[in-house]
Design a protein around this motif. Structure first.
Motif, PDB file in Angstrom:
ATOM      1  N   TYR A 143      47.323  25.221  82.456  1.00 41.37           N
ATOM      2  CA  TYR A 143      47.462  23.893  82.722  1.00 41.37           C
ATOM      3  C   TYR A 143      47.181  23.551  84.122  1.00 41.37           C
ATOM      4  O   TYR A 143      46.252  22.441  84.409  1.00 41.37           O
ATOM      5  N   SER A 144      47.266  24.657  85.180  1.00 43.54           N
ATOM      6  CA  SER A 144      47.027  24.335  86.535  1.00 43.54           C
ATOM      7  C   SER A 144      45.315  24.151  86.623  1.00 43.54           C
ATOM      8  O   SER A 144      44.826  23.332  87.440  1.00 43.54           O
ATOM      9  N   LEU A 145      44.549  25.185  85.918  1.00 44.15           N
ATOM     10  CA  LEU A 145      43.192  25.067  85.684  1.00 44.15           C
ATOM     11  C   LEU A 145      42.598  24.020  85.303  1.00 44.15           C
ATOM     12  O   LEU A 145      41.609  23.634  85.751  1.00 44.15           O
ATOM     13  N   MET A 146      43.252  23.196  84.159  1.00 40.63           N
ATOM     14  CA  MET A 146      42.374  22.312  83.465  1.00 40.63           C
ATOM     15  C   MET A 146      42.919  21.060  84.145  1.00 40.63           C
ATOM     16  O   MET A 146      42.131  19.816  83.918  1.00 40.63           O
ATOM     17  N   ARG A 147      43.847  20.664  85.126  1.00 42.23           N
ATOM     18  CA  ARG A 147      44.009  19.505  85.475  1.00 42.23           C
ATOM     19  C   ARG A 147      42.776  19.151  86.436  1.00 42.23           C
ATOM     20  O   ARG A 147      42.591  19.759  87.412  1.00 42.23           O
ATOM     21  N   GLN A 148      42.401  17.825  86.503  1.00 41.97           N
ATOM     22  CA  GLN A 148      41.586  17.379  87.194  1.00 41.97           C
ATOM     23  C   GLN A 148      42.109  16.749  88.710  1.00 41.97           C
ATOM     24  O   GLN A 148      41.494  16.857  89.582  1.00 41.97           O
ATOM     25  N   THR A 149      43.412  16.479  88.739  1.00 45.65           N
ATOM     26  CA  THR A 149      44.118  16.134  89.930  1.00 45.65           C
ATOM     27  C   THR A 149      45.252  17.253  90.118  1.00 45.65           C
ATOM     28  O   THR A 149      45.763  17.758  88.940  1.00 45.65           O
ATOM     29  N   LYS A 150      45.826  17.590  91.241  1.00 40.57           N
ATOM     30  CA  LYS A 150      46.639  18.434  91.523  1.00 40.57           C
ATOM     31  C   LYS A 150      48.412  17.898  91.103  1.00 40.57           C
ATOM     32  O   LYS A 150      48.998  18.600  90.656  1.00 40.57           O
ATOM     33  N   GLN A 151      48.448  16.462  91.070  1.00 42.79           N
ATOM     34  CA  GLN A 151      49.818  15.778  91.122  1.00 42.79           C
ATOM     35  C   GLN A 151      50.248  15.678  89.442  1.00 42.79           C
ATOM     36  O   GLN A 151      48.997  15.388  88.756  1.00 42.79           O
ATOM     37  N   PHE A 152      51.512  15.998  88.949  1.00 42.36           N
ATOM     38  CA  PHE A 152      51.592  15.861  87.770  1.00 42.36           C
ATOM     39  C   PHE A 152      53.135  15.493  87.594  1.00 42.36           C
ATOM     40  O   PHE A 152      53.798  15.782  88.476  1.00 42.36           O
ATOM     41  N   THR A 153      53.595  15.037  86.367  1.00 40.64           N
ATOM     42  CA  THR A 153      54.771  14.544  86.174  1.00 40.64           C
ATOM     43  C   THR A 153      55.517  15.580  85.132  1.00 40.64           C
ATOM     44  O   THR A 153      54.735  16.332  84.318  1.00 40.64           O
ATOM     45  N   ALA A 154      56.919  15.482  85.142  1.00 43.92           N
ATOM     46  CA  ALA A 154      57.491  16.357  84.002  1.00 43.92           C
ATOM     47  C   ALA A 154      57.033  16.022  82.500  1.00 43.92           C
ATOM     48  O   ALA A 154      56.787  16.810  81.414  1.00 43.92           O
ATOM     49  N   ASN A 155      56.988  14.714  82.220  1.00 49.67           N
ATOM     50  CA  ASN A 155      56.281  14.262  81.195  1.00 49.67           C
ATOM     51  C   ASN A 155      54.811  14.753  80.907  1.00 49.67           C
ATOM     52  O   ASN A 155      54.478  15.158  79.815  1.00 49.67           O
ATOM     53  N   ASP A 156      53.959  14.720  82.020  1.00 46.35           N
ATOM     54  CA  ASP A 156      52.488  15.478  81.635  1.00 46.35           C
ATOM     55  C   ASP A 156      52.573  16.841  81.161  1.00 46.35           C
ATOM     56  O   ASP A 156      51.890  17.136  80.222  1.00 46.35           O
ATOM     57  N   LEU A 157      53.560  17.424  81.999  1.00 48.54           N
ATOM     58  CA  LEU A 157      53.685  18.893  81.474  1.00 48.54           C
ATOM     59  C   LEU A 157      54.217  19.196  79.998  1.00 48.54           C
ATOM     60  O   LEU A 157      53.971  19.987  79.410  1.00 48.54           O
ATOM     61  N   ALA A 158      55.235  18.418  79.812  1.00 47.14           N
ATOM     62  CA  ALA A 158      56.030  18.482  78.462  1.00 47.14           C
ATOM     63  C   ALA A 158      54.964  18.102  77.202  1.00 47.14           C
ATOM     64  O   ALA A 158      54.905  18.861  76.142  1.00 47.14           O
ATOM     65  N   LEU A 159      53.767  17.073  77.624  1.00 48.44           N
ATOM     66  CA  LEU A 159      53.007  17.017  76.597  1.00 48.44           C
ATOM     67  C   LEU A 159      52.102  18.145  76.217  1.00 48.44           C
ATOM     68  O   LEU A 159      51.436  18.468  75.195  1.00 48.44           O
ATOM     69  N   TYR A 160      51.801  18.757  77.486  1.00 43.13           N
ATOM     70  CA  TYR A 160      50.586  19.764  77.286  1.00 43.13           C
ATOM     71  C   TYR A 160      51.448  21.047  76.619  1.00 43.13           C
ATOM     72  O   TYR A 160      50.841  21.547  75.745  1.00 43.13           O
ATOM     73  N   LEU A 161      52.540  21.300  76.848  1.00 43.29           N
ATOM     74  CA  LEU A 161      53.381  22.425  76.487  1.00 43.29           C
ATOM     75  C   LEU A 161      54.062  22.242  74.858  1.00 43.29           C
ATOM     76  O   LEU A 161      54.411  23.173  74.402  1.00 43.29           O
ATOM     77  N   ASP A 162      53.892  20.741  74.550  1.00 39.40           N
ATOM     78  CA  ASP A 162      54.399  20.414  73.588  1.00 39.40           C
ATOM     79  C   ASP A 162      55.861  20.811  73.368  1.00 39.40           C
ATOM     80  O   ASP A 162      56.470  21.251  72.373  1.00 39.40           O
ATOM     81  N   VAL A 163      56.625  20.431  74.485  1.00 38.99           N
ATOM     82  CA  VAL A 163      58.193  20.602  74.362  1.00 38.99           C
ATOM     83  C   VAL A 163      58.797  19.292  74.729  1.00 38.99           C
ATOM     84  O   VAL A 163      58.243  18.218  75.248  1.00 38.99           O
ATOM     85  N   SER A 164      59.999  19.154  74.740  1.00 37.79           N
ATOM     86  CA  SER A 164      60.541  18.062  75.363  1.00 37.79           C
ATOM     87  C   SER A 164      60.697  17.803  77.040  1.00 37.79           C
ATOM     88  O   SER A 164      60.432  18.609  77.715  1.00 37.79           O
TER      89      SER A 164
END
Length: 416
Positions: free
Chosen positions: A352-373
């Motif tokens: 996830y860290s490698l694929m991000r175009q920007t360094k900043q993200f939210t918990a919702n961004d990470l949840a969508l990537y990991l497919d978790v709540s």
């Protein structure tokens, strides 16, 4: 074991490789010659059985990119580097006393030119550089050199494409071909050989598939028999569970087989399926059971394969992502011990860290990537923040009413 390598390239390149390997007993090259790189995809349709495929350069490789997805063999192309540029410029300088500021050149990366000129240790004006693009037309490259020559800006054109060289010659424009160093060609051939040997080794590994029925055995058995036939697998049934015995190579081929995937989709509502590979049946079975446990946590309309190196492949057919299920780097081991996150989750965070175009993200961004709540993602981020592997750097206002969302940034290095 003799490795068969198919070579797709210009007549000039094929003749050169033939001279370089004519005395080797460990490899056999089969040549497929083109007049222009754009002919490479049609040559793929004429390939005889082989263990690896080598392209003479990036252009024929990228022309063929779509067709290569269906090839079950390793594929590489001769990669241009600073050595090729340096040798070519040295040749021009020695033979013709060429003024480099009046040279046009086409290359894959401009850095190749810059590094060579910097290494010369003298002030040299950068020549006219055309960067080769994927699927670029030969006429575009030829036109670039031709225009500069007719405008009187250049005295020599250096091209990486044999077809461009021939067209420039026909137009009486001074040109020379980029010189591919002998060492680079031999290294590429050796790389193709080693990748073929590695794939043969991996493909021969024992693979076990486990299918747990959640429907009647009769409804499942027909699908199992059909998939086993496609995978060239033997199968047995015990207490309503099916076990398939095959090889990793057969599974990799089956995953690309539309009939196999269609049969799996009809089975997915009746059973759970996963595969494991290993050096023994015991290891493969253990890995299959591990992968099966992941399926039982999902909706069942997918399957995984865990290889002998504890890399998880899938979920198929939706994705072919590979996730490391074990970690050996000391920094990652320490990270796992502190945060209590699994190797799989740490591997996903790295990706996830490698694929991000920007360094900043939210918990919702990470949840969508990991497919978790979102709650699960927030718990993961809390662990990372507690141990300084992530930092809250600000807040993001939501489009709807509610509290601002925290903005996070990772503190760990993703390139372990």
């Amino acid at each position: 074991m003799k490795i068969k390598i198919a070579v797709i390239g210009s007549t000039d390149f094929c003749q050169r490789t033939e001279q370089l390997v004519n005395k080797r007993k460990d490899i056999e090259l089969n040549w497929y010659r083109y007049a222009e790189p754009s002919e490479a995809p049609s040559l793929l349709q004429t390939l005889k059985p082989c263990d690896a495929l080598l392209f003479s350069g990036s252009l024929p490789y990228f022309y063929s990119k779509k067709q290569l997805d269906n090839l079950p063999i390793p594929t590489i192309y001769l990669q241009q580097d600073e050595t090729a540029v340096a040798i070519t410029l040295l040749h021009l300088s020695a033979q013709n006393q060429q003024d480099l500021s009046r040279v046009s050149i086409d290359v894959r990366e401009q850095s190749y030119i810059e590094h060579v000129l910097n290494d010369l240790g003298r002030s040299v004006e950068l020549p006219f550089v055309h960067l080769l693009k994927d699927d670029e037309k030969i006429t575009t490259i030829t036109s670039y050199h031709q225009t500069l020559s007719l405008q009187g800006k250049t005295d020599m054109a250096i091209t990486s494409v044999h077809a461009v060289f021939e067209q420039l010659q026909q137009q009486n424009i001074p040109a020379c071909k980029m010189i591919d160093p002998e060492s680079t060609i031999l290294r590429s051939i050796e790389q193709a050989k080693q990748q073929a040997l590695l794939q043969k080794s991996n493909s021969a590994q024992i693979a076990v598939g486990i299918v747990k029925s959640i429907s009647s055995r009769q409804n499942v058995e027909t699908s199992i028999a059909k998939m086993a036939s496609i995978m060239q697998a033997r199968w047995s049934v015990h207490d309503g569970d099916f076990t398939l015995y095959t090889s990793m190579g057969n599974i990799e081929s089956a995953i690309k087989n539309k009939e196999f995937l269609s049969t799996f989709q009809s089975l997915a509502t009746k059973a759970k399926m996963a595969f494991g590979c290993g050096e023994s049946i015991i290891d493969a079975t253990e890995n299959a059971n591990f992968a099966l446990n992941l399926i039982q946590l999902s909706d069942g309309h997918c399957f995984y394969m865990l290889d002998t190196n504890k890399r998880l492949h899938g979920p198929f057919p939706q994705s072919e992502v590979t996730v490391e299920m074990k970690i050996t780097e000391p920094a990652l081991v320490e990270m796992a011990e502190k945060t209590k996150l699994s190797p799989a989750n740490i591997s996903k965070l790295m990706q996830y860290s490698l694929m991000r175009q920007t360094k900043q993200f939210t918990a919702n961004d990470l949840a969508l990537y990991l497919d978790v709540s979102r709650r699960t993602a927030e718990r993961t981020l809390k662990k990372l923040v507690d141990y300084k592997y992530a930092t809250i750097i600000g807040e993001e206002m939501t489009y709807r009413q509610g509290r601002p969302r925290a903005l996070y940034e990772f503190n760990f290095h993703p390139y372990f």
